[in-house]
Scaffold this motif. Structure first.
Motif, PDB file in Angstrom:
ATOM      1  N   THR A  76       0.831  -1.211   0.000  1.00 28.41           N
ATOM      2  CA  THR A  76       0.000   0.000   0.000  1.00 28.41           C
ATOM      3  C   THR A  76       0.863   1.258   0.000  1.00 28.41           C
ATOM      4  O   THR A  76       0.522   2.245  -0.655  1.00 28.41           O
ATOM      5  N   PHE A  77       2.002   1.207   0.680  1.00 28.46           N
ATOM      6  CA  PHE A  77       2.932   2.343   0.670  1.00 28.46           C
ATOM      7  C   PHE A  77       3.414   2.605  -0.762  1.00 28.46           C
ATOM      8  O   PHE A  77       3.394   3.742  -1.241  1.00 28.46           O
ATOM      9  N   ALA A  78       3.840   1.552  -1.451  1.00 31.94           N
ATOM     10  CA  ALA A  78       4.307   1.695  -2.831  1.00 31.94           C
ATOM     11  C   ALA A  78       3.192   2.206  -3.746  1.00 31.94           C
ATOM     12  O   ALA A  78       3.434   3.051  -4.622  1.00 31.94           O
ATOM     13  N   LEU A  79       1.975   1.716  -3.528  1.00 33.56           N
ATOM     14  CA  LEU A  79       0.840   2.182  -4.322  1.00 33.56           C
ATOM     15  C   LEU A  79       0.609   3.674  -4.113  1.00 33.56           C
ATOM     16  O   LEU A  79       0.464   4.426  -5.083  1.00 33.56           O
ATOM     17  N   PHE A  80       0.593   4.101  -2.847  1.00 32.49           N
ATOM     18  CA  PHE A  80       0.375   5.521  -2.555  1.00 32.49           C
ATOM     19  C   PHE A  80       1.504   6.390  -3.117  1.00 32.49           C
ATOM     20  O   PHE A  80       1.260   7.495  -3.594  1.00 32.49           O
ATOM     21  N   LEU A  81       2.742   5.889  -3.062  1.00 34.92           N
ATOM     22  CA  LEU A  81       3.857   6.634  -3.663  1.00 34.92           C
ATOM     23  C   LEU A  81       3.659   6.773  -5.167  1.00 34.92           C
ATOM     24  O   LEU A  81       3.907   7.838  -5.735  1.00 34.92           O
ATOM     25  N   LEU A  83       1.023   6.980  -6.724  1.00 34.49           N
ATOM     26  CA  LEU A  83      -0.045   7.956  -6.979  1.00 34.49           C
ATOM     27  C   LEU A  83       0.429   9.388  -6.749  1.00 34.49           C
ATOM     28  O   LEU A  83      -0.336  10.336  -6.905  1.00 34.49           O
ATOM     29  N   GLY A  84       1.699   9.522  -6.357  1.00 34.66           N
ATOM     30  CA  GLY A  84       2.286  10.845  -6.209  1.00 34.66           C
ATOM     31  C   GLY A  84       2.246  11.421  -4.804  1.00 34.66           C
ATOM     32  O   GLY A  84       2.588  12.592  -4.619  1.00 34.66           O
ATOM     33  N   LEU A  85       1.855  10.630  -3.816  1.00 31.96           N
ATOM     34  CA  LEU A  85       1.831  11.140  -2.445  1.00 31.96           C
ATOM     35  C   LEU A  85       3.244  11.286  -1.894  1.00 31.96           C
ATOM     36  O   LEU A  85       4.121  10.476  -2.191  1.00 31.96           O
ATOM     37  N   LEU A  89       3.046  10.977   3.903  1.00 30.42           N
ATOM     38  CA  LEU A  89       1.597  10.829   3.741  1.00 30.42           C
ATOM     39  C   LEU A  89       1.248   9.435   3.237  1.00 30.42           C
ATOM     40  O   LEU A  89       0.240   8.846   3.652  1.00 30.42           O
ATOM     41  N   ALA A  90       2.081   8.909   2.346  1.00 29.53           N
ATOM     42  CA  ALA A  90       1.868   7.541   1.870  1.00 29.53           C
ATOM     43  C   ALA A  90       1.963   6.560   3.038  1.00 29.53           C
ATOM     44  O   ALA A  90       1.193   5.599   3.121  1.00 29.53           O
TER      45      ALA A  90
END
Length: 113
Positions: A76-81, A83-85, A89-90
């Motif tokens: 989920t961290f990699a996914l949020f990163l 997405l540009g977070l 925040l990620a």
């Protein structure tokens, strides 16, 4: 208190690993998760759940849950990163998702007498 302090430790380690060691964010997140998981295990064993089970029994279960938590956190961290977070925040998003799964497994499976 234990969960909050483990989360704070994870974020401090993440920040230090990214900002001062210049580690890749996903690797830094995984490493900070793993290190805070050790702290979390010990604090939960002795304080939160006051387990009477042996470390051999609880540690094996804990390692399985921690591995699942690491997979959830890292993905989920990699996914949020992606997405540009911003990485902190990620990590907030990844932590919230991982927190619910980990707590339930700790309570109903690892430390239950």
């Amino acid at each position: 208190m234990v969960g909050g302090s483990a989360t704070l430790l994870q974020f401090v380690l993440l920040f230090l690993l990214v900002e001062f060691s210049h580690l890749n964010e996903v690797l830094a997140s995984a490493l900070s998760f793993a290190l805070s998981a050790i702290y979390n295990y010990l604090m939960n064993y002795y304080f939160t759940f006051a387990s009477e089970k042996s470390h051999i029994e609880t540690a094996m279960k804990f390692m399985l849950v921690a591995a699942l938590g690491l997979a959830i956190n890292s993905s989920t961290f990699a996914l949020f990163l992606s997405l540009g977070l911003y990485y902190l925040l990620a990590q907030v998003g990844a932590t919230i998702i991982t927190l619910f799964v980990n707590f339930l497994l700790h309570k109903i499976w690892i430390y239950r007498s």
